[in-house]
Structure formats: C-alpha cells, structure tokens
Design an enzyme around this catalytic site. Structure first.
Site, PDB file in Angstrom:
ATOM      1  CB  CYS A 107      -0.909   0.028   1.230  1.00  0.00           C
ATOM      2  SG  CYS A 107      -1.860   1.560   1.289  1.00  0.00           S
ATOM      3  CB  CYS A 110      -1.800   4.508   4.549  1.00  0.00           C
ATOM      4  SG  CYS A 110      -3.283   3.951   3.690  1.00  0.00           S
ATOM      5  CB  SER A 111      -0.519   0.465   6.695  1.00  0.00           C
ATOM      6  OG  SER A 111      -1.595   1.027   7.431  1.00  0.00           O
ATOM      7  CB  CYS A 112      -4.722  -0.648   2.376  1.00  0.00           C
ATOM      8  SG  CYS A 112      -5.377   1.023   2.540  1.00  0.00           S
TER       9      CYS A 112
END
Ligand code: FE
Length: 205
Positions: A107, A110-112
C-alpha cells in the site's frame, strides 16, 4: 482482570498518545457508549485474525481445484465457505503466482492490508522504505527476503487501497504431493501471501 489493563498503569509511563487513548476509552465507558466487555471482545476478535486464515485458504486451493476456482472467482464467498469472515473487505482479489509471473502487494499510500485474512500487517509493510522500494525495485526487495528471481520471470506489484485488498496465492512447493491440507498450510507463510517470498520448500525428512 487485573493491572494489565490500561487504566491501572501509572500514567507517567505512557506516551502522550497512549494516555489519550486510555482517557478516551475511560470516557466512552463512563458515558455508557461502550463497555469494558465490548472492548475485550473486539480485542479477541482482532487477535483471532491471523495469517493462519490465509494459509488455510491457500492450502485448500492447492488440494482442491474446484475450491481454487471459486477462491479466485469470488474470494469472499470462498472465505465464508470455510468460516472466515471477510465481510470487512470491500473488494478482495486473489493473485495467483505462476512460474512466469510473481505478484507482490503493497500500500504505497499508507498500510491497507487484508486484515481479516492475514491479521495485523508487519511493521516493515507499513514502512516508507518498503512502500517506496516495492515499487521502484521489487526484485531487490524480494532478494532481501531470500527470493532470487530469474530475469524472465515477470514481477507485478499491486497497490492496495481502501477499496481493494489483495492476497497472493504462492505456488505449491514441489515434493508435497499427497500432503494433508494442515501440513501444507504450515508452508504458507504470511510473507508468501504478501508476495515477497515463496511458500516454504518441503524439506526432506
Ligand atoms: Fe493503506
């Protein structure tokens, strides 16, 4: 239920954000918005979501071609079939590795991450370094995880979003013919489902 719960911690040992979280929690409980039990249930639910879910899916797909077809065509329905709750994911996509094509998930924003299937993302997945280098030098990242790919193998990097989450289906290791689903699942690591490495090889006894 004792002092491993936040509000019993001496507050001076906590960071600013931790203190803020506990203050909000105490207020929500005090005002009756949520209960202590709701929080415990939610923590237990979150912690029950681990890469073992993904490993079960992949191992079943390896041994059962009909399930594999359903898993690729409708991943969320396949999850439901074996009791994994993937309803929190909007669009869930399975990326099948082949000898010619390897997939890798990131991602960049961000951090999906497919949390219902893999649990919480590892810290490196959230790092700026990975988010940047997975795009600019995916083969280099794989090499650092121990996967050296020949030039003729194509690498495809997939950028997760709030709407789309991916899981890589690694290739079934050679020499695992006749293995049970449970034994196969042990070869399916978290990192192999992010796509930075292969499933573990079957080691000779
Ligand atoms: Fe994200």
């Amino acid at each position: 239920m004792s002092d491993d719960h936040g509000h019993d911690h001496p507050k001076h040992e906590l960071s600013y954000y931790a203190k803020r979280i506990y203050a909000m929690r105490d207020l929500l409980i005090e005002k009756g918005v949520i209960s202590e039990k709701d929080i415990q249930c939610q923590i237990e639910y979150q912690e029950a979501r681990t890469p073992a879910n993904g490993a079960r899916l992949v191992a079943k797909a390896w041994v059962d071609p009909a399930f594999k077809a359903r898993f690729i065509a409708d991943p969320k329905a396949a999850c439901q079939e074996i009791g994994i709750d993937a309803t929190a994911i909007n669009e869930f996509v399975v990326l099948e590795n082949t000898p010619q094509v390897r997939h890798m998930v990131v991602c960049t924003l961000c951090s999906c991450y497919p949390r219902p299937i893999l649990g919480r993302p590892p810290d490196w997945y959230k790092s700026f370094n990975y988010r940047q280098r997975s795009v600019s030098d995916p083969r280099g990242v794989m090499r650092e995880f121990g996967l050296e790919l020949p030039d003729e193998v194509e690498v495809r990097v997939h950028d997760s979003t709030a709407d789309i989450r991916y899981i890589v289906m690694p290739m079934r290791p050679a020499g695992t013919e006749g293995w049970s689903e449970d034994d196969l699942a042990k070869l399916v690591t978290r990192d192999s489902m992010i796509g930075v490495m292969d499933a573990l090889p079957s080691l000779p006894e």
